[in-house]
Design a protein around this motif. Sequence first.
Motif, short mmCIF file in Angstrom:
data_model
loop_
_atom_site.label_atom_id
_atom_site.label_comp_id
_atom_site.label_asym_id
_atom_site.label_seq_id
_atom_site.Cartn_x
_atom_site.Cartn_y
_atom_site.Cartn_z
N ASP A 61 7.37 -1.58 7.32
CA ASP A 61 6.44 -0.87 6.46
C ASP A 61 6.49 0.64 6.72
OD1 ASP A 61 4.54 -0.93 4.35
OD2 ASP A 61 2.93 -0.69 5.82
N LEU A 62 6.62 1.03 7.98
CA LEU A 62 6.75 2.46 8.31
C LEU A 62 8.01 3.06 7.71
CD1 LEU A 62 5.59 2.45 12.03
CD2 LEU A 62 4.48 3.67 10.15
N GLU A 63 9.11 2.30 7.78
CA GLU A 63 10.36 2.79 7.21
C GLU A 63 10.24 2.94 5.69
OE1 GLU A 63 13.05 -0.12 8.82
OE2 GLU A 63 13.43 1.11 10.61
N ARG A 64 9.55 2.00 5.03
CA ARG A 64 9.33 2.10 3.60
C ARG A 64 8.46 3.32 3.28
NH1 ARG A 64 5.27 1.59 0.60
NH2 ARG A 64 4.03 0.71 2.27
N SER A 65 7.41 3.52 4.07
CA SER A 65 6.52 4.67 3.87
C SER A 65 7.28 5.98 4.08
CB SER A 65 5.34 4.61 4.84
OG SER A 65 4.53 3.50 4.57
N LYS A 66 8.15 6.02 5.07
CA LYS A 66 8.95 7.23 5.34
C LYS A 66 9.87 7.53 4.15
CE LYS A 66 12.06 9.32 8.72
NZ LYS A 66 13.01 9.86 7.79
N PRO A 112 0.85 -1.19 0.00
CA PRO A 112 0.00 0.00 0.00
C PRO A 112 0.89 1.24 0.00
CG PRO A 112 -0.12 -1.15 2.10
CD PRO A 112 0.71 -1.99 1.19
N PHE A 113 0.32 2.35 -0.42
CA PHE A 113 1.08 3.59 -0.53
C PHE A 113 1.72 3.96 0.81
CE2 PHE A 113 1.29 8.29 -0.74
CZ PHE A 113 2.16 8.40 -1.80
N LEU A 114 0.94 3.95 1.87
CA LEU A 114 1.43 4.25 3.21
C LEU A 114 0.90 3.21 4.20
CD1 LEU A 114 0.88 8.12 3.32
CD2 LEU A 114 3.02 6.91 2.94
N THR A 115 1.55 3.12 5.32
CA THR A 115 1.13 2.20 6.37
C THR A 115 -0.28 2.54 6.83
OG1 THR A 115 3.40 2.03 7.12
CG2 THR A 115 1.71 1.33 8.67
N LYS A 116 -1.08 1.54 7.07
CA LYS A 116 -2.45 1.76 7.54
C LYS A 116 -2.45 2.25 8.98
CE LYS A 116 -4.55 -1.67 4.57
NZ LYS A 116 -5.33 -2.91 4.49
N GLN A 117 -3.36 3.15 9.26
CA GLN A 117 -3.48 3.73 10.60
C GLN A 117 -3.77 2.65 11.64
OE1 GLN A 117 -6.00 7.17 10.83
NE2 GLN A 117 -6.45 6.82 12.98
N ARG A 118 -4.59 1.67 11.31
CA ARG A 118 -4.93 0.61 12.28
C ARG A 118 -3.68 -0.17 12.68
NH1 ARG A 118 -9.88 -1.98 12.55
NH2 ARG A 118 -10.63 0.12 12.36
N ALA A 119 -2.76 -0.39 11.74
CA ALA A 119 -1.53 -1.11 12.07
C ALA A 119 -0.71 -0.33 13.10
CB ALA A 119 -0.72 -1.37 10.81
N VAL A 120 -0.64 0.97 12.93
CA VAL A 120 0.09 1.82 13.87
C VAL A 120 -0.59 1.77 15.24
CG1 VAL A 120 0.77 4.20 14.38
CG2 VAL A 120 1.00 3.30 12.05
#
Length: 117
Positions: free
Chosen positions: A101-106, A3-11
Amino acid sequence: MNPFLTKQRAVLKVYLLNEIERSKSYGWRYTEAIAARNADYQPTHSEIYKALHELTAEGIIKRHKQHVIEKGSGLSEVVLYSFTEDGYHKAQIYKLQVKNDLERSKRLIDSIIADNY
């Protein structure tokens, strides 16, 4: 494809798993703890409980009903959350996946900013 960015629910689940590691407690306390840690991220009670239900369904955490005596209001029943037998291990794997996934999104956000601003 990711996905383009990490999903909020995962965070939110990562925040909850960290809070459950710190102490066995209930949803309202987790809401307060997350709000105290991050003023820019204030999940609603329904978001907290949806995430807790998902973590329960995934076998990472379990629910325990407990009676507590609250000053002025008498006896109440709360639902406390803790890890299942193998839940702590599952939580660590999940947190690592979300971190990646957060690092990839960043990196993606940094690239977009550098390319366009």
